[in-house]
Design an enzyme around this catalytic site. Structure first.
Site, PDB file in Angstrom:
ATOM      1  N   SER A 160       0.828  -1.201   0.000  1.00  0.00           N
ATOM      2  CA  SER A 160       0.000   0.000   0.000  1.00  0.00           C
ATOM      3  C   SER A 160       0.858   1.246   0.000  1.00  0.00           C
ATOM      4  CB  SER A 160      -0.858  -0.015   1.267  1.00  0.00           C
ATOM      5  OG  SER A 160      -1.484   1.227   1.449  1.00  0.00           O
ATOM      6  N   LYS A 179       1.701  -3.529   6.717  1.00  0.00           N
ATOM      7  CA  LYS A 179       2.011  -3.770   5.296  1.00  0.00           C
ATOM      8  C   LYS A 179       3.521  -3.692   5.061  1.00  0.00           C
ATOM      9  CE  LYS A 179      -1.924  -4.647   3.501  1.00  0.00           C
ATOM     10  NZ  LYS A 179      -2.289  -5.659   2.502  1.00  0.00           N
ATOM     11  N   TYR A 233      -1.897   0.006  10.436  1.00  0.00           N
ATOM     12  CA  TYR A 233      -2.187  -0.659   9.149  1.00  0.00           C
ATOM     13  C   TYR A 233      -0.978  -0.553   8.218  1.00  0.00           C
ATOM     14  CZ  TYR A 233      -3.737  -1.137   4.355  1.00  0.00           C
ATOM     15  OH  TYR A 233      -3.820  -1.513   3.041  1.00  0.00           O
TER      16      TYR A 233
END
Ligand code: UDP
Length: 340
Positions: free
Chosen positions: A128, A156, A152
């Site tokens: 991402s 990743k 988050y």
């Protein structure tokens, strides 16, 4: 187009195990592999995915279940893995990081171990632009420092690092695809974006156009951008799917590791998105100003040319009106479904 009756038309060895193939980007990617004649097996626990989006062979299982993973690898003998299965809500990752470290990081470890035990060495996975954090420069190229600002984004980045280490130590070959804002729906209208709860801008604006919501809140109008609202790079979900196919063929041709951005390089503000939705739908859309959403950088636009240079990838549907048009067709049809 039949996928079983024809030999693969791309130089790809299957079957491809698609973890998270019932989700938004995973289902579009599964569809494309199958259209190209590449066998697939979808693995999904249906926690956020949708059974009706699954195409071809399906194993309903959780990446936390190592015994089932071992059985799936033994039974289907996948030649490669494409890994979409992850938790994706930035806000939830702040309030419940445990879920993100477990399901994004630890479950990826499970998957890599299952691959290692089965001698399966190629993996393409969803990274991402959140791994870059607050950009120091925009457009953001792939050499931009990766300093995520949310759990988050950090999970990743951990996934990228884990694959890098496995690659050097065990010969894993991986492609980390750093998505900007996935948007749109399949042009055939059968697949699209359904998140519960929905938090993404384009579906929420279209829900407003459909009368399913009263109004759309614009989170912040005092950013340092031309109209004061945040700018994002919206990329068509079918273009994302194509990049996974190209990345896997690169790995199978011998590339050991690659990481690249997937975006169009064009930025649109929240107000521009709303205006495009008005034009495409022909419906009025009520807008209210709301406070800034925490953690939203003013501009996120993809730069760099690695996806083109390494994969030959170029978005086929980069126009915002096309992206919104495909999403509008999908959500309009969904709203007519009896169970909607
Ligand atoms: N946004 C908004 N109202 C909403 C949802 C999103 O103004 O109801 C804004 C959000 O602040 C961001 C942009 O729209 O600037 C895109 O948000 P989205 O959640 O779709 O994707 P993100 O960029 O957060 O991954």
């Amino acid at each position: 187009m039949s996928s079983r009756s024809s030999e693969p038309r791309v130089g790809l060895r299957g079957p491809v195990l698609i973890a998270g193939g019932a989700g938004y980007i995973g289902s579009h990617t599964t569809k494309l592999f199958r259209e190209l004649g590449v066998a697939t097996v979808v693995l999904d626990n249906l926690s956020t995915g949708h059974r009706r989006f699954v195409q071809g062979p399906f194993e309903q299982a959780d990446l936390g279940d190592r015994a089932t993973l071992a059985r799936v690898f033994a039974e289907h003998r996948p030649a490669a893995v494409v890994h979409f299965a992850a938790k994706t809500y930035v806000g939830e990752s702040v309030t419940d990081p445990s879920k993100y470290y477990l399901e994004n990081v630890a479950y990826t470890w499970n998957l890599l171990e299952a691959m290692r035990a089965a001698g399966c060495r190629d993996i393409v996975f969803s990274s991402s632009c959140a791994t870059y954090g607050n950009p120091l420069r925009v457009p953001i190229d792939e050499d931009h420092p990766q300093a995520p600002i949310s759990p988050y984004g950090r999970t990743k980045l951990h996934m990228e690092h884990m694959m890098e280490d496995y690659s050097r130590a065990y010969g894993l070959r991986f492609a980390a695809l750093r998505y900007f804002n996935a948007a749109g729906a399949s042009q055939g209208g059968e697949l699209g974006e359904i998140h519960v709860p929905e938090t993404h801008l384009i579906p929420l604006v279209l829900f407003t156009a459909l009368g399913l919501r009263e109004k759309i809140s614009v989170f912040g109008d005092d950013y340092d951008t031309p109209d004061g609202t945040c700018i994002r790079d919206y990329v068509h979900v079918e273009d994302l799917a194509l990049a996974h196919v190209l990345a896997l063929s690169k790995l199978q041709a011998g590339t050991e590791r690659l990481a690249c951005n997937l975006g169009t390089g064009q930025g649109f503000s929240v107000l521009e998105v709303i205006e495009t939705c008005r034009r495409v739908s022909g419906r009025p859309i009520a807008v209210v100003q709301a406070p800034r959403r925490e953690g939203d950088p003013p501009r996120l636009v993809s730069g760099g040319s690695r996806a083109f240079d390494l994969l030959g990838w170029k978005p086929r549907r980069p126009g915002l009106a096309d992206i919104v048009g495909d999403a509008w067709r999908f959500h309009s049809a969904e709203a007519r479904r009896p169970e909607a």
